[in-house]
Scaffold this motif. Sequence first.
Motif, short mmCIF file in Angstrom:
data_model
loop_
_atom_site.label_atom_id
_atom_site.label_comp_id
_atom_site.label_asym_id
_atom_site.label_seq_id
_atom_site.Cartn_x
_atom_site.Cartn_y
_atom_site.Cartn_z
N GLY A 28 0.72 -1.28 -0.12
CA GLY A 28 0.04 0.08 0.03
C GLY A 28 0.76 1.41 0.01
O GLY A 28 0.39 2.28 -0.74
N THR A 29 2.06 1.25 0.73
CA THR A 29 3.01 2.53 0.83
C THR A 29 3.97 2.51 0.06
O THR A 29 4.88 3.44 -0.04
N ASP A 30 4.75 1.43 -0.27
CA ASP A 30 5.86 1.02 -0.98
C ASP A 30 7.12 1.27 0.08
O ASP A 30 8.16 1.30 -0.14
N TYR A 31 6.56 1.42 1.49
CA TYR A 31 7.71 1.50 2.30
C TYR A 31 7.19 0.95 3.65
O TYR A 31 5.98 1.11 3.85
N ASP A 32 8.00 0.76 4.84
CA ASP A 32 7.65 0.28 5.94
C ASP A 32 8.89 0.49 7.17
O ASP A 32 9.91 0.93 6.61
N ALA A 33 8.43 0.68 8.29
CA ALA A 33 9.36 0.60 9.27
C ALA A 33 10.03 -0.65 9.39
O ALA A 33 9.81 -1.47 8.94
N VAL A 34 11.49 -0.36 9.89
CA VAL A 34 12.23 -1.66 10.00
C VAL A 34 12.28 -2.13 11.48
O VAL A 34 12.41 -1.07 12.35
N GLU A 35 11.94 -3.27 11.62
CA GLU A 35 11.74 -3.88 13.15
C GLU A 35 13.15 -3.97 13.58
O GLU A 35 13.41 -3.76 14.67
N ARG A 36 13.85 -4.93 12.89
CA ARG A 36 15.38 -4.96 13.35
C ARG A 36 16.36 -5.38 12.31
O ARG A 36 15.88 -5.59 10.98
N PHE A 37 17.58 -5.32 12.53
CA PHE A 37 18.62 -5.67 11.63
C PHE A 37 19.29 -7.24 12.05
O PHE A 37 19.32 -7.44 13.35
N THR A 38 19.81 -7.67 11.10
CA THR A 38 20.30 -9.05 11.55
C THR A 38 21.77 -9.14 10.66
O THR A 38 21.52 -9.15 9.43
N GLU A 39 22.79 -9.14 11.19
CA GLU A 39 24.13 -9.29 10.41
C GLU A 39 24.48 -10.61 10.27
O GLU A 39 24.94 -11.35 11.04
N LYS A 40 24.82 -10.86 8.75
CA LYS A 40 25.38 -12.19 8.52
C LYS A 40 25.07 -13.37 9.44
O LYS A 40 25.87 -13.87 10.22
N PRO A 41 23.89 -13.78 9.17
CA PRO A 41 23.35 -14.90 10.02
C PRO A 41 23.99 -16.17 9.58
O PRO A 41 24.70 -16.35 8.49
#
Length: 344
Positions: A164-177
């Motif tokens: 609907g908006t073409d963007y969203d808030a980021v909940e979290r980042f995960t580095e190199k799992p």
Amino acid sequence: MDRPVVACVLAGGIGSRLYPASRGDRPKQFLEFGGTRSLLSRTVDRTAFADERYVLTRESFVDAVHDRAPEAGLLVEPAGRDTGPALVYAAWRLRERFDREPVLLSLPSDHHVDDDAVFVARLERAAEIAAETGGLVTLGVEPTRPATGYGYLVPADGGDALGGTDYDAVERFTEKPDREEARRLRESGAYWNAGIFAWTPTALLREARDSPLAGLVDALEAGEPERGFDAIDAVSVDYAIMERASDVFVTPLPVAWDDLGTWDAVGRTRSNRDADATNDRVAGGILSVDATDNVVAAPDRHVSLLEVEELIVAAYDDRILVAPRESSQRVREVVELLRDRDGF
């Protein structure tokens, strides 16, 4: 949009995982990999839509940058301290050059994209979102495999709001799992973090003041950038700012994308398959006998492969690297040892 859009291309690193093609005096952004133009030149060309373009680099690379991107302005960082200090410095420098605050588009010089028109459209949209929200915007790529060498970001609504908006808030980042976590993230709707950002200088500096880079911001505002760089450790913008900030948004980048940071990635995106379509030839000639899925980069040389698979064979100047393809990320360990022994 009623404010200038300024592209800032990062070109201050070495690219140690692409040793031996990349060396201290020949960083990867100046390499061509099968074409006639460097990675830096191609990236700067993709930002031609911006009102102004700059390349952020180190003092020793200034002449090489000018030769490959004469149309761009130059920003020279006081010292190499990874992307966090570099981008804060760029924001501080560029904010003072405009009567009206610009939106900055920050992007690495060493990425592969397969559709420049779509890429440009998404950069322009990211700039609009940054202006609308006053936050930090990152572009996310839908994963095509459970890659362990990339960072991931999880949208707050699992990606559902993007329709609907073409963007969203980021909940979290995960580095190199690890691979299992990467598979789970991919299945849950997470994006690869492409390291391409849009923000106003005010927004980035606001968040940097509440981060490990607060001392750098204070020194910059006192007009003492060298002191600020001397007082901080190297840190990525993701760890220092993005993972801690409150107003971070993701918008999708719907193109085939790769970070050309490893031989595995270069083999996937910049190679010509050999005659029997079993190996990735980046440079040089190959004779392949029952050998599959190897990456060969050996300009002015011929490499014969016999009953081997998934290897990297890279030979430049007087240096040769042979490694498992799955160990692409570890090539920097070789470089660190060489620095201690006989130079990089």
